[in-house]
Design a protein around this motif. Sequence first.
Motif, PDB file in Angstrom:
ATOM      1  N   ASN A 134       1.051  -0.984   0.028  1.00  0.00           N
ATOM      2  CA  ASN A 134       0.044   0.140   0.470  1.00  0.00           C
ATOM      3  C   ASN A 134       0.790   1.103  -0.248  1.00  0.00           C
ATOM      4  O   ASN A 134       2.055   1.242   1.275  1.00  0.00           O
ATOM      5  CB  ASN A 134      -1.125  -0.283   0.956  1.00  0.00           C
ATOM      6  N   SER A 163       8.767   4.558   8.311  1.00  0.00           N
ATOM      7  CA  SER A 163       7.720   5.492   9.785  1.00  0.00           C
ATOM      8  C   SER A 163       8.938   5.505  10.409  1.00  0.00           C
ATOM      9  O   SER A 163       9.623   4.923  10.590  1.00  0.00           O
ATOM     10  CB  SER A 163       6.588   4.662  10.112  1.00  0.00           C
ATOM     11  N   GLU A 211       0.992   6.038  -0.606  1.00  0.00           N
ATOM     12  CA  GLU A 211       0.149   6.308   0.174  1.00  0.00           C
ATOM     13  C   GLU A 211       0.540   7.579  -0.839  1.00  0.00           C
ATOM     14  O   GLU A 211       1.695   8.191  -1.511  1.00  0.00           O
ATOM     15  CB  GLU A 211       0.346   7.074   1.358  1.00  0.00           C
ATOM     16  N   THR A 212      -0.359   8.091  -1.462  1.00  0.00           N
ATOM     17  CA  THR A 212      -0.547   9.257  -3.256  1.00  0.00           C
ATOM     18  C   THR A 212      -1.590  10.415  -2.315  1.00  0.00           C
ATOM     19  O   THR A 212      -1.638  10.562  -1.701  1.00  0.00           O
ATOM     20  CB  THR A 212      -0.938   8.729  -4.680  1.00  0.00           C
ATOM     21  N   GLU A 213      -0.931  11.591  -3.422  1.00  0.00           N
ATOM     22  CA  GLU A 213      -2.350  12.611  -2.993  1.00  0.00           C
ATOM     23  C   GLU A 213      -3.241  12.113  -3.690  1.00  0.00           C
ATOM     24  O   GLU A 213      -4.532  13.809  -2.664  1.00  0.00           O
ATOM     25  CB  GLU A 213      -1.510  13.738  -4.348  1.00  0.00           C
ATOM     26  N   GLY A 246      -4.953   9.374  -2.133  1.00  0.00           N
ATOM     27  CA  GLY A 246      -5.476   8.448  -1.196  1.00  0.00           C
ATOM     28  C   GLY A 246      -4.430   6.973  -1.283  1.00  0.00           C
ATOM     29  O   GLY A 246      -3.231   7.255  -1.783  1.00  0.00           O
ATOM     30  N   ILE A 247      -4.943   6.566  -0.404  1.00  0.00           N
ATOM     31  CA  ILE A 247      -3.978   5.225  -0.480  1.00  0.00           C
ATOM     32  C   ILE A 247      -4.160   3.629  -1.538  1.00  0.00           C
ATOM     33  O   ILE A 247      -5.442   3.904  -2.234  1.00  0.00           O
ATOM     34  CB  ILE A 247      -4.079   4.150   0.787  1.00  0.00           C
ATOM     35  N   SER A 285       5.300   6.526  -0.966  1.00  0.00           N
ATOM     36  CA  SER A 285       5.798   6.709   0.441  1.00  0.00           C
ATOM     37  C   SER A 285       4.882   5.413   0.644  1.00  0.00           C
ATOM     38  O   SER A 285       3.621   5.179   0.013  1.00  0.00           O
ATOM     39  CB  SER A 285       5.051   7.767   0.418  1.00  0.00           C
ATOM     40  N   TYR A 286       5.584   5.003   2.242  1.00  0.00           N
ATOM     41  CA  TYR A 286       4.445   3.796   1.891  1.00  0.00           C
ATOM     42  C   TYR A 286       3.614   4.389   3.127  1.00  0.00           C
ATOM     43  O   TYR A 286       3.429   4.874   3.770  1.00  0.00           O
ATOM     44  CB  TYR A 286       5.109   2.720   3.087  1.00  0.00           C
ATOM     45  N   ALA A 287       2.002   3.049   2.716  1.00  0.00           N
ATOM     46  CA  ALA A 287       1.174   3.121   3.797  1.00  0.00           C
ATOM     47  C   ALA A 287       1.471   2.059   4.400  1.00  0.00           C
ATOM     48  O   ALA A 287       1.055   0.917   3.505  1.00  0.00           O
ATOM     49  CB  ALA A 287      -0.239   3.806   3.256  1.00  0.00           C
TER      50      ALA A 287
END
Length: 279
Positions: free
Chosen positions: A5, A110, A7-9, A11-12, A62-64
Amino acid sequence: MKLSNIETENGIHLAVVTERGMVDATAAGCGLSMDDVIKGADREPLYKIENDENLPVVQNVSYANLVDDNAKIICVGLNYKSHIAGIHLQVPDYPVLFSKYSNCQTHNKSVIDLPSWESSYDYEAELVIVIGKEAWGVNEAEAKNCIFGYTCGNDMSCRESQSRSSQWLIGKTMPGFAPCGPCIATADSIDPDAGCTIKSYVNGELRQNGTTADMIFKCARIVSYASRYIKLSPGDLIFTGTPTGVALELRDEGKHWLEYGDKVDIEIEGIGTLTNTMS
């Protein structure tokens, strides 16, 4: 197949890890979420994305979090003989189960807060099972089919508080103390029972170097046993124990507790490397 997953502008998004890099499956038109795939959605669109060399790879990923924030987090203690010997305990007859709260989950890259009122912070490299089907009272054969995949985990611990009672909870469940990532390797792509190397590094220094083949209780056994007492759901996480080399084993004369600014890497063969920085 490896899934993550990101993270983008917008959403996930679900992403596929390819040899070329990370491909944004959502941006490529796949309408599936990680939750959909874990619950059994057809993966054919993802295989097409995985093999399409014309799709761009994501720069500056950018990880979620890998799974739903409400997922249960279950842990197995004392599951490697080498670790048990290092802390001078006996090999258990059954898997030793404990839990972490859902806000312990965090993701690759993180930053993890180490509260100032404690100091004995430790790392534990662990293979993490991702449950793919509901499991309640299943046998080992059934349990194997309930595993969606595996990821890297760090069972972060605060040893002083952990040792204050027979219950380990308060030493295990501070926010961010269950980082997982960077991706989920599906169960058809990795066989922990055959042996995957599992390592941890602190600031680049090798601390743990083991193999999942040395686990006392194998993954299907763990899932089967846990399902007798905890109704497992798709997306639940099970940390499966750690090999020797944690700071606790060094005793007072040589302990190297984690400190602010330390970078911890957890590397498992066939999955990847989970990296987190302490703050």
